[in-house]
Design an enzyme around this catalytic site. Structure first.
Site, PDB file in Angstrom:
ATOM      1  N   ASP A  58      32.409  42.430 -10.836  1.00  0.00           N
ATOM      2  CA  ASP A  58      31.424  41.353 -10.987  1.00  0.00           C
ATOM      3  C   ASP A  58      30.435  41.342  -9.823  1.00  0.00           C
ATOM      4  O   ASP A  58      29.237  41.118 -10.005  1.00  0.00           O
ATOM      5  CB  ASP A  58      32.118  39.991 -11.068  1.00  0.00           C
TER       6      ASP A  58
ATOM      7  N   HIS B 171      30.241  34.011  -8.883  1.00  0.00           N
ATOM      8  CA  HIS B 171      28.924  34.490  -9.303  1.00  0.00           C
ATOM      9  C   HIS B 171      27.822  33.784  -8.516  1.00  0.00           C
ATOM     10  O   HIS B 171      26.820  34.397  -8.154  1.00  0.00           O
ATOM     11  CB  HIS B 171      28.722  34.243 -10.803  1.00  0.00           C
TER      12      HIS B 171
END
Length: 250
Positions: A215, A238
């Site tokens: 990610d 994130h």
């Protein structure tokens, strides 16, 4: 090549096609064409979402991670039909395979001039000068099958991270569905944990932290170009990844 699949959060099917093209890597949705950059991020709740005019494009991070690993920064238009990149098997493995026929193109990695740190509570991301690109990622979950995990690249090759799937917990399912998320989630596209163990079988010993590292690569791609330096993502999200990418994008 056309790849079709369901969106993890929307539950809707979409297709992705790759087209050789001059210039930097761009996304094309309908008549709209734009670069995947940190400045276009509009949401980081459980995935990275890009926004352009009235468009929202969800869960871009796994495809972007594959582009990062392949070193593809130029020469490609990614055409998407739908509002979310397909989750496929929950990893970036199929994206990496689909991009194998495209050459690595783009600028040379830019050295970092100094350290950049973004933090929130006990979570942080750090970028500092180094002779080559390296990544250390960590996670810490109070679960008997996870706990503290760490991965370092190198020695772990970035390509090996691609097989690590997104993961979640059974006790979160109802809450996330009530928020309109994970409508397309299943045991076919996620590693799922029950209260004390696994619901399905992990692909590798430390799959959660390998996926967190994946990610990070996808979100770092949003900086718009490769960088040379040492990156550390400690229990990061994130949101923190994207904040770092925004600072690097300038």
């Amino acid at each position: 090549m056309t790849i079709r699949g369901i969106g993890l959060h929307s539950g809707e099917f979409s297709t992705v096609r790759f087209h050789p093209a001059e210039g930097p890597v761009r996304f094309r949705v309908g008549k709209l064409e734009f670069r995947p950059l940190a400045s276009t991020v509009v949401d980081t709740t459980r995935c990275t979402v890009l926004g352009q005019q009235n468009l929202r494009l969800m869960t871009v991070e796994h495809l972007l991670a594959a582009l990062f690993i392949r070193g593809i920064w130029e020469g490609l238009v990614v055409e998407i039909t739908g509002s979310e990149i397909p989750i496929l098997d929950g990893s970036a493995r199929e994206w990496l395979a689909a991009l194998a026929g495209f050459p690595a193109l783009g600028p040379q990695p830019v050295p970092l001039n100094g350290a950049i740190r973004v933090e929130e509570g006990r979570s942080s991301v750090l970028a500092q000068p180094g002779e080559q690109f390296s990544l250390t990622a960590t996670v810490l979950f109070p679960h008997p099958r996870i706990g503290y995990q760490q991965v370092q690249c190198p020695p772990t090759p970035l390509e090996e991270l691609a097989a690590a799937r997104t993961f979640g917990f059974l006790h979160e399912v109802e809450q996330l569905q009530a928020r309109g998320l994970i409508k397309g989630a299943s045991l076919e596209n996620a590693l799922v944990f029950s209260e004390y163990s696994f619901v399905n079988t992990p692909r590798m010993l430390h799959e959660p932290v390998w996926h967190k590292a994946l990610d990070f690569l996808g979100d770092l791609y949003l900086a718009g170009r490769p960088y040379r330096g040492q990156f550390v993502a400690h229990r990061a999200s994130h949101r923190l990844h994207v904040e770092l990418a925004k600072l690097l994008q300038g």
